[in-house]
Design a protein around this motif. Sequence first.
Motif, PDB file in Angstrom:
ATOM      1  N   UNK A 217       0.834  -1.204   0.000  1.00 50.84           N
ATOM      2  CA  UNK A 217       0.000   0.000   0.000  1.00 50.84           C
ATOM      3  C   UNK A 217       0.870   1.256   0.000  1.00 50.84           C
ATOM      4  N   UNK A 218       1.975   1.258   0.749  1.00 53.88           N
ATOM      5  CA  UNK A 218       2.880   2.409   0.769  1.00 53.88           C
ATOM      6  C   UNK A 218       3.511   2.636  -0.601  1.00 53.88           C
ATOM      7  N   UNK A 219       3.929   1.553  -1.238  1.00 53.71           N
ATOM      8  CA  UNK A 219       4.556   1.677  -2.555  1.00 53.71           C
ATOM      9  C   UNK A 219       3.593   2.254  -3.579  1.00 53.71           C
ATOM     10  N   UNK A 220       2.322   1.859  -3.488  1.00 50.05           N
ATOM     11  CA  UNK A 220       1.324   2.406  -4.412  1.00 50.05           C
ATOM     12  C   UNK A 220       1.021   3.872  -4.093  1.00 50.05           C
ATOM     13  N   UNK A 221       0.935   4.209  -2.795  1.00 47.75           N
ATOM     14  CA  UNK A 221       0.615   5.581  -2.402  1.00 47.75           C
ATOM     15  C   UNK A 221       1.738   6.541  -2.784  1.00 47.75           C
ATOM     16  N   UNK A 222       2.984   6.066  -2.784  1.00 46.52           N
ATOM     17  CA  UNK A 222       4.113   6.930  -3.158  1.00 46.52           C
ATOM     18  C   UNK A 222       4.016   7.347  -4.621  1.00 46.52           C
ATOM     19  N   UNK A 223       3.358   6.550  -5.447  1.00 46.58           N
ATOM     20  CA  UNK A 223       3.193   6.932  -6.852  1.00 46.58           C
ATOM     21  C   UNK A 223       2.447   8.264  -6.968  1.00 46.58           C
ATOM     22  N   UNK A 224       1.464   8.481  -6.086  1.00 50.18           N
ATOM     23  CA  UNK A 224       0.694   9.726  -6.156  1.00 50.18           C
ATOM     24  C   UNK A 224       1.310  10.817  -5.271  1.00 50.18           C
ATOM     25  N   UNK A 225       2.215  10.435  -4.367  1.00 41.14           N
ATOM     26  CA  UNK A 225       2.864  11.418  -3.493  1.00 41.14           C
ATOM     27  C   UNK A 225       4.370  11.178  -3.508  1.00 41.14           C
TER      28      UNK A 225
ATOM     29  N   UNK B 214      -2.515  13.271   1.948  1.00 41.16           N
ATOM     30  CA  UNK B 214      -3.004  12.431   0.850  1.00 41.16           C
ATOM     31  C   UNK B 214      -2.329  11.054   0.887  1.00 41.16           C
ATOM     32  N   UNK B 215      -1.027  11.051   1.173  1.00 41.57           N
ATOM     33  CA  UNK B 215      -0.328   9.775   1.254  1.00 41.57           C
ATOM     34  C   UNK B 215      -0.943   8.899   2.345  1.00 41.57           C
ATOM     35  N   UNK B 216      -1.149   9.466   3.531  1.00 37.93           N
ATOM     36  CA  UNK B 216      -1.686   8.692   4.635  1.00 37.93           C
ATOM     37  C   UNK B 216      -3.101   8.203   4.336  1.00 37.93           C
ATOM     38  N   UNK B 217      -3.906   9.055   3.727  1.00 37.82           N
ATOM     39  CA  UNK B 217      -5.277   8.663   3.381  1.00 37.82           C
ATOM     40  C   UNK B 217      -5.270   7.556   2.330  1.00 37.82           C
ATOM     41  N   UNK B 218      -4.336   7.601   1.374  1.00 38.89           N
ATOM     42  CA  UNK B 218      -4.251   6.557   0.347  1.00 38.89           C
ATOM     43  C   UNK B 218      -3.885   5.209   0.964  1.00 38.89           C
ATOM     44  N   UNK B 219      -2.918   5.209   1.877  1.00 33.69           N
ATOM     45  CA  UNK B 219      -2.522   3.948   2.528  1.00 33.69           C
ATOM     46  C   UNK B 219      -3.696   3.380   3.323  1.00 33.69           C
ATOM     47  N   UNK B 220      -4.366   4.230   4.105  1.00 35.87           N
ATOM     48  CA  UNK B 220      -5.508   3.773   4.892  1.00 35.87           C
ATOM     49  C   UNK B 220      -6.637   3.270   3.993  1.00 35.87           C
ATOM     50  N   UNK B 221      -6.846   3.952   2.857  1.00 36.13           N
ATOM     51  CA  UNK B 221      -7.910   3.524   1.942  1.00 36.13           C
ATOM     52  C   UNK B 221      -7.649   2.146   1.366  1.00 36.13           C
ATOM     53  N   UNK B 222      -6.385   1.861   0.994  1.00 33.17           N
ATOM     54  CA  UNK B 222      -6.054   0.548   0.435  1.00 33.17           C
ATOM     55  C   UNK B 222      -6.217  -0.545   1.493  1.00 33.17           C
TER      56      UNK B 222
END
Length: 456
Positions: free
Chosen positions: A287-295, A438-446
């Motif tokens: 999830x972190x690796x995917x969220x880093x793509x947007x942040x 946004x990064x934290x919200x993306x990780x939590x969302x996944x």
Amino acid sequence: MKQFLLPDPGEGLVEADIVSWHVKPGDEVKINDVLVEVETSKSIVELPSPYAGTISKLLVNEGDTVDVGAPIVLIDDGEADGSEESPERVSMLVGYGPRTGQSKRRSRRRSETPAEPHAAIAESFGTHLPVSHRHDHHEPLQPVASEPVGPPLPQPGSPAAEPVPTGGPVLAKPPVRKLAKDLGIDLTALTGTGQGGVITREDVQAAAKPAPDARIPQRDTADERVPIKGVRKVTAEAMVRSAFTAPHVTEWITCDVSATMELVEKLKLHKDLAGIRVSPLVIIARACLLAIRRSPSLNASWDEATQEIVYHRAVHLGIAAATPRGLVVPNIKNADRMGLSELAGSLVELINTAREGRSQPAELAGGTFTITNVGVFGVDAGTPILNPGESGILAVGAISRRPWVVGTGDRERIEPRWVTTLAVSFDHRIVDGEQGSRFLADVAGILSDPATALLF
């Protein structure tokens, strides 16, 4: 003789601690046989022998801290090193210079016939010659008489004390004898711990202490001092440097990860992951690796020298691991280019290697983003400190069953769910509040709904 100098086990290191020798004087070694294990500020490294031959002398002890380039062992390679009479011959032993001539050492006078043990020791404490001259001490000792201890004499004007039992000849200095008399200690009943069996002040004081009650558990109340070195020293320096250099901001979010826990159970049965330990940490890492793509600012660093922000194209994912040597953060190179199966296998291997203290310097350098899992200790959350050179770190709290509100409107209800708290710290010079949030919200969302990973 060949001197083996301590090499630099990792780039830029200046010293290492001797952990354990694998050889002893007299051992035969071949080239590339392991001689010693050393602990650097980054890892434990085995050093192979560059020579074949016989171990002549170990120049440093286990536990010593040795500078890079210092000699640590002498190896006799069997090659001729010149005639003994040659003035050019130079001994390779540390502390010796060229040997230019023969020298003789005056023999020590010895008794013609062996004396009794007590008599021999008493002679060495005779009054005609200071002990320091006989035993190479730097500090002269007072002569010690060897006659039996008599009963203690009462102080003038005080009632006579009970006589202390006496035994055979003892060795003790006059101040020690007086202390024993004052405390009522029988010197003949003590075993001296000093050189040659001499009874010391500590021996008398120990005998004067009351015996502990066996029914009461005893505990050591003395303070323990442990030198700060190795991983602990480097970790402390890095944390201070990070805390007082990068302006930290930490944000928190608590989320329902029940769907992630269900996914983990399904993946354990998947044929592509057979034999690989699958844990929630694998999904969190993904999830972190995917969220880093947007942040991408969470995968960047600050270059003070050039006054530039460096955005890293690859994610070298660090995983903080608690080991007996302290906290280390090895990283998985190019983790963002791995599939789930490869990522899971790399995580298991990385953590096991770190706990065994076998992480190599290259595995501990070059990280770009870190995950620290404080949940394994039952902790709900924490405020992580950035690794120097990184702009983001995620702390994962314990995943536990908690009451949680699910549904909306008329279908709203409370259910027990798997819940965790995530905390992200970031360097506010590089990461704005909007990007960190946004990064934290993306990780939590996944983690709340793994299917949303298809959107990244």
